[in-house]
Design a protein around this motif. Structure first.
Motif, PDB file in Angstrom:
ATOM      1  N   HIS A 118      43.374  45.814  44.286  1.00  0.00           N
ATOM      2  CA  HIS A 118      43.792  47.171  43.951  1.00  0.00           C
ATOM      3  C   HIS A 118      42.828  48.232  44.475  1.00  0.00           C
ATOM      4  N   ASP A 119      41.598  47.843  44.796  1.00  0.00           N
ATOM      5  CA  ASP A 119      40.676  48.831  45.368  1.00  0.00           C
ATOM      6  C   ASP A 119      40.759  48.867  46.888  1.00  0.00           C
ATOM      7  N   GLY A 120      41.742  48.171  47.441  1.00  0.00           N
ATOM      8  CA  GLY A 120      41.970  48.255  48.870  1.00  0.00           C
ATOM      9  C   GLY A 120      41.314  47.149  49.682  1.00  0.00           C
ATOM     10  N   GLN A 121      40.375  46.410  49.085  1.00  0.00           N
ATOM     11  CA  GLN A 121      39.711  45.323  49.809  1.00  0.00           C
ATOM     12  C   GLN A 121      40.711  44.191  50.072  1.00  0.00           C
ATOM     13  N   PRO A 122      40.546  43.493  51.182  1.00  0.00           N
ATOM     14  CA  PRO A 122      41.470  42.381  51.464  1.00  0.00           C
ATOM     15  C   PRO A 122      41.244  41.205  50.511  1.00  0.00           C
ATOM     16  N   PHE A 123      42.322  40.519  50.224  1.00  0.00           N
ATOM     17  CA  PHE A 123      42.271  39.324  49.370  1.00  0.00           C
ATOM     18  C   PHE A 123      42.160  38.131  50.301  1.00  0.00           C
ATOM     19  N   THR A 124      41.053  37.382  50.220  1.00  0.00           N
ATOM     20  CA  THR A 124      40.840  36.325  51.209  1.00  0.00           C
ATOM     21  C   THR A 124      40.506  34.984  50.564  1.00  0.00           C
ATOM     22  N   SER A 125      40.370  34.002  51.420  1.00  0.00           N
ATOM     23  CA  SER A 125      40.009  32.662  50.975  1.00  0.00           C
ATOM     24  C   SER A 125      38.627  32.659  50.333  1.00  0.00           C
ATOM     25  N   HIS A 126      37.773  33.630  50.695  1.00  0.00           N
ATOM     26  CA  HIS A 126      36.432  33.667  50.097  1.00  0.00           C
ATOM     27  C   HIS A 126      36.517  33.994  48.604  1.00  0.00           C
ATOM     28  N   ASP A 127      37.522  34.791  48.233  1.00  0.00           N
ATOM     29  CA  ASP A 127      37.740  35.070  46.809  1.00  0.00           C
ATOM     30  C   ASP A 127      38.150  33.794  46.077  1.00  0.00           C
ATOM     31  N   VAL A 128      38.983  33.004  46.734  1.00  0.00           N
ATOM     32  CA  VAL A 128      39.457  31.760  46.112  1.00  0.00           C
ATOM     33  C   VAL A 128      38.274  30.803  45.915  1.00  0.00           C
ATOM     34  N   VAL A 129      37.477  30.653  46.962  1.00  0.00           N
ATOM     35  CA  VAL A 129      36.322  29.760  46.869  1.00  0.00           C
ATOM     36  C   VAL A 129      35.381  30.249  45.762  1.00  0.00           C
ATOM     37  N   PHE A 130      35.131  31.544  45.757  1.00  0.00           N
ATOM     38  CA  PHE A 130      34.229  32.114  44.745  1.00  0.00           C
ATOM     39  C   PHE A 130      34.746  31.813  43.326  1.00  0.00           C
ATOM     40  N   THR A 131      36.059  31.943  43.117  1.00  0.00           N
ATOM     41  CA  THR A 131      36.622  31.713  41.793  1.00  0.00           C
ATOM     42  C   THR A 131      36.425  30.269  41.348  1.00  0.00           C
ATOM     43  N   TYR A 132      36.777  29.334  42.241  1.00  0.00           N
ATOM     44  CA  TYR A 132      36.650  27.926  41.852  1.00  0.00           C
ATOM     45  C   TYR A 132      35.187  27.532  41.673  1.00  0.00           C
TER      46      TYR A 132
END
Lengths: 594, 317
Positions: A118-132
């Motif tokens: 929502h702040d405009g940043q792209p949603f990427t695989s790095h977010d997924v890795v960080f979450t897990y």
């Protein structure tokens, strides 16, 4: 007064392990509105939901209660896979089902391109890795670490955490050295590459052993933004400002949280949503008002102060007659049971358990306590879930049969009318949580039913927090009335496996059930899994470690001014696809606006 | 006078310490651990212990209490187990609403209870007396939550005049009339269901006693108007015992706010107390207990001081 609140709390707390109800708005065909033709889909207006409890956190990796989960559902909606309203597993943040290696150890997910926070940043695989990786972080205190047990290197890593803890307790190392040691262990685990971003849109997971339920598990975890939390120490993530002021990527954006008043979300016009090119959220705001008292919540529904809320079974008919409301009664994945502590000699003879089951009138509970909004339960599971076995052994109400079974087991009436054997009276304590009226009433029915066959029951009501820690988890009871709110996946390892852990309160142990539970987690084929769980349900019905009582329905009320396709399912409240709902312009400022 | 105030303030210190110590120990003795509610039940015992350590619950109770007092002296009430925010911040953002409720309820009960008591004393055993007594007793005997529901049925459902819950209409922002509408029913419940009956009964009986005194007869025989006799000579003396009652009303309203805020979904401190107790949020419970204890001590102290001010027979030194 607090009945429903406690009931929800139970559901909230116990559901944690059993896979989340993360959700996605996808896979559901769009339909033109049926009611009042001519009413155009209009933007604007405020939809107001009443909730018994306030949320606790907006960080999905720490969410363990339904009140918080109900909000993060609209805000994030970015798990890799998700359950749709029809309870089918569909890709969500992932573009499609993952690619699975031949040995079933490597899962590769490709993300839908173009997703943004929502702040405009792209949603990427790095977010997924960080979450897990956050779930595995040694300083993570949320409820999901154990869910990661299938990952490569999990056992060794957790073993190292435990060793560090023992060293700290023995005062061989100080806190600082302990923290250093667990951090190193975490870095070593990360280096294994069990969760890795291959490029900005590709994530690869490596498992230790084949574990098909991994795929359904990925429907349970919303992804959190690395660009906000990536640099925060694991210890500080929980209390980070993000938990109260989150940035999501779903169909609704964050607006504000006034504790114990409301949480307001704003429709996200930029949401490109599911792959069907669904339009963005229609209503301007989705507000959750916290109304802790069930009666007040019902009055607010009646007075049009709120559009959505739960109604108790005894109020169903009265509310159904109100022209401004629609009522929906839907099966859930929950059931209520009388748990028998199998470590207690009283309950070790299966004939005795059968007798108790025959002696209890479950039909009367459904008719009188649930007012017909539910069904009699004969086994673990839910008639609304795909793995349900309708052909298990049943124990219909039959006091004569109960008496003869008890006689067979050597119990004979004593001078006081209570059954005795070898000088032991058949008398036990039944505990349940204070304030849950349905359970309190069920306890009284059971007490009276069992008295008729010569068994004495004493009822004790215990306040919820104490009930969980000192009665259930401590296995400190003879019998309890409590309930399960099950997940979408039928895996029930933690409830029934001999090594299942603290959720197996009743100390149930059956070698065949253990085998089935292990296989059920491993195999991916749905037909084989159905066979597995149906066999397990048949064994459980036969063994009666619980006297299964009833499957209660959930009752939802929705204000008539809300338009759009509203359907409920065991996992979907009327707001499940809130982004599809709208309020006609003429009704946006109506009397609802209080 | 100054010495007296100083002495009372100094006396309050051990009293408050005693109260907080006892409540601290009682709260921690209650079964059920906060860590158990915060940790996944399936997690290994190690994470439970880690949580206990993180919350400081692994230390002996007296050490925990000592640390709590030391922090309190530095103005630090600790962090909530629930959301990790400073307790002081949580209390401050809610206490104004609770105090507003308390003040309004006090005014309502005071302004109705006392005049009613006077009227009933002057016209003892009249129809007015009987009706007013019944009215006051009904208020006293109604359970708060039930009375609240009856009001909602009447004013929200039947008449549609007042909202049933919350403190403001969503989307409206702050608006004085809107806020007032939301608070009318809670204030009635708290005021009428709380102290009104007490004020009424005390005023009535105290007036009855005073009216029979010689100086009142003297005033009448001087030929003073009845109004002057009642309000100037009788009432002034009759109100003295009420001061104690007013002092003690503070903590009473505070307790009443707990139920009222819960039923009307008001985000005040009473509601926070309820949730904190249910979730074993010790720091928050302790903070609220300390506030309640301070109110009791302060209420008593102010009542004693007020005696000295209004009753010339009482001197403090």
């Amino acid at each position: 007064m607090k009945g429903l609140a406690r009931y929800r709390l139970l559901a909230a707390t116990l559901v944690v392990l059993l896979a989340g109800l993360s959700v996605l708005a996808a896979g559901c065909p769009r339909r033109a509105p049926e009611e009042d033709p001519g009413a155009e889909v209009t933007a604007g207006g405020i939809m107001i939901r009443g909730s018994i409890a306030d949320a606790q956190t907006m960080n999905p990796i720490y969410v363990a209660d339904t009140a918080s989960g109900d909000i993060t559902h609209h805000l994030f909606q970015n798990s890799l896979m998700a359950w749709n309203r029809e309870v089918e597993l569909v890709p969500n943040a992932a573009e499609s089902f993952p690619e699975v290696s031949a040995d079933e150890l490597i899962y590769t997910f490709r993300l839908r391109p173009g997703q943004t926070w929502h702040d405009g940043q792209p949603f990427t695989s790095h977010d997924v890795v960080f979450t897990y990786e956050s779930f595995m972080n040694p300083f993570y205190t949320g409820p999901r670490r154990a869910d990661m047990a299938m990952f490569l290197g999990y056992k060794a890593y957790v073993g190292e955490l435990a060793a560090a803890k023992r060293a700290l307790d023995a005062k061989e190392i100080d806190q600082e050295a302990h923290d250093r040691r667990v951090t190193e262990a975490f870095e070593a685990w990360r280096a294994l590459g069990a969760v890795r971003a291959l490029d900005d849109l590709t994530v690869r997971f490596i498992l230790e052993t084949p574990m098909a339920i991994f795929l359904t598990r990925t429907a349970g975890y919303h992804i959190i933004p690395r660009h906000i939390l990536g640099e925060v120490h694991g210890r500080d993530v929980k209390d980070h400002g993000f938990s109260r002021n989150p940035v999501g990527s779903g169909p609704f954006r964050w607006k504000e949280w006034l504790p114990d008043q409301h949480i307001a979300l704003v429709g996200n016009a930029d949401w490109e949503g599911g792959r069907d090119g669904k339009p963005p959220a229609h209503s301007d705001e989705l507000v959750t008002r916290v109304i802790p008292d069930q009666k007040t919540l019902e009055i607010a529904l009646e007075a049009k102060e709120i559009d959505f809320g739960g109604v108790t079974p005894e109020e169903y008919e009265r509310f159904k007659a109100m022209p401004h409301l629609r009522l929906m009664s839907t099966p859930t994945f929950a059931y209520t049971y009388l748990g028998l502590n199998l470590a207690n000699p009283l309950f070790q003879d299966v004939r005795v358990r059968h007798a108790i089951s025959h002696a209890i009138n479950k039909e009367v509970m459904v008719d009188e306590l649930l007012m017909g909004h539910g069904t009699v339960a004969w086994t673990h599971g839910s008639p609304a879930r795909w793995d349900y076995n309708p052909d298990v052994r049943t124990f219909p109400f039959d006091a004569a049969r109960a008496k003869s079974l008890l006689a067979e087991a050597g119990w004979t009436p004593g001078a006081d009318g209570i059954l005795q054997r070898d000088g032991v009276r058949f008398s036990f304590l039944l505990q349940t949580n204070l304030g849950n009226r349905m359970r309190e009433q069920a306890a009284v029915v059971i007490q009276s039913n069992l008295k008729d066959v010569g068994i004495e029951v004493e009822i004790k009501l215990v306040e919820w927090a104490t009930f969980v820690s000192d009665v259930l988890l401590a296995k400190n009871f003879e019998t309890v009335i409590v309930g399960w709110s099950l997940g979408v996946d039928p895996d029930a390892f933690s409830i029934w496996h001999t090594e299942g852990g603290p959720f197996n309160f009743v100390s149930y142990s059956n070698a065949r059930v253990d085998e089935l539970l292990e296989e059920g987690r491993r195999v991916g084929d749905i037909d084989r899994r159905r066979e597995i769980y149906q066999e397990m349900q048949a064994i459980l019905a036969e063994d009666q470690p619980y006297v299964f009582l009833f499957y209660p329905n959930a009752i939802h009320a929705v204000g008539n001014r809300i338009r759009g396709e509203i359907k409920v399912s065991p996992i979907a409240s009327p707001l499940f696809y809130a982004e599809d709902l709208w309020i006609p312009a003429a009704l946006q400022a109506g009397p609802h606006l209080n | 006078m100054r010495r007296y105030v100083l002495r009372r303030v100094l006396q309050a210190v051990p009293v408050l310490l005693g109260i907080t110590m006892i409540s601290f120990f009682i709260i921690h003795l209650a079964p059920g651990s906060p860590a158990a509610l915060l940790v996944d039940p399936t997690a290994d015992p190690a994470s439970f212990e880690a949580m206990e350590r993180a919350l400081g619950l692994d230390r002996p109770l007296h050490v925990q209490y000592y640390r709590w007092v030391v922090r309190l002296l530095r103005g630090d009430l600790g962090r909530s187990f629930d959301d990790g925010r400073p307790v002081l911040e949580r209390v401050v953002e809610r206490i104004d609403l609770t105090f507003l409720l308390m003040a309004a309820a006090f005014l309502v009960s005071f302004c109705i209870g006392i005049p009613l008591g006077i009227v009933c004393a002057v016209r003892q055993y009249s129809r007015t007396d009987h009706v007013a007594s019944a009215f006051a007793f009904v208020g006293l005997s109604l359970p708060n939550f039930w009375f609240a529901l009856i009001l909602m049925l009447l004013f929200t459902i039947t008449l549609g005049w007042l909202p049933a819950q919350g403190i403001q209409t969503h989307g409206l922002g702050f608006n004085l009339w809107d806020r007032t509408r939301h608070l009318i029913m809670p204030v009635i419940v708290l005021g009428y269901g709380g102290a009104l009956a007490g004020y009424f009964r005390y005023t009535r009986s105290s007036m009855l006693e005073v009216i029979r005194q010689d100086y009142v007869r003297t005033a009448r025989s001087k030929g003073l108007a009845e109004r002057v006799v009642i309000y100037r000579h009788a009432l002034k003396n009759a109100l003295l015992p009420l001061i104690t009652l007013v002092g003690l009303a503070l903590p009473g309203f505070f307790g009443g706010a707990l139920v009222t805020e819960q039923v009307f979904a008001l985000p005040g401190i009473g509601r926070m107390a309820w949730t904190a107790i249910m979730r074993r949020d010790y720091p928050t419970v302790m903070a609220i207990n300390t506030i309640a204890a301070t109110l009791v001590v302060a209420g008593n102290f102010l009542a004693d001081l007020a005696y000295g001010l209004v009753d010339p027979r009482i001197k403090y030194d």
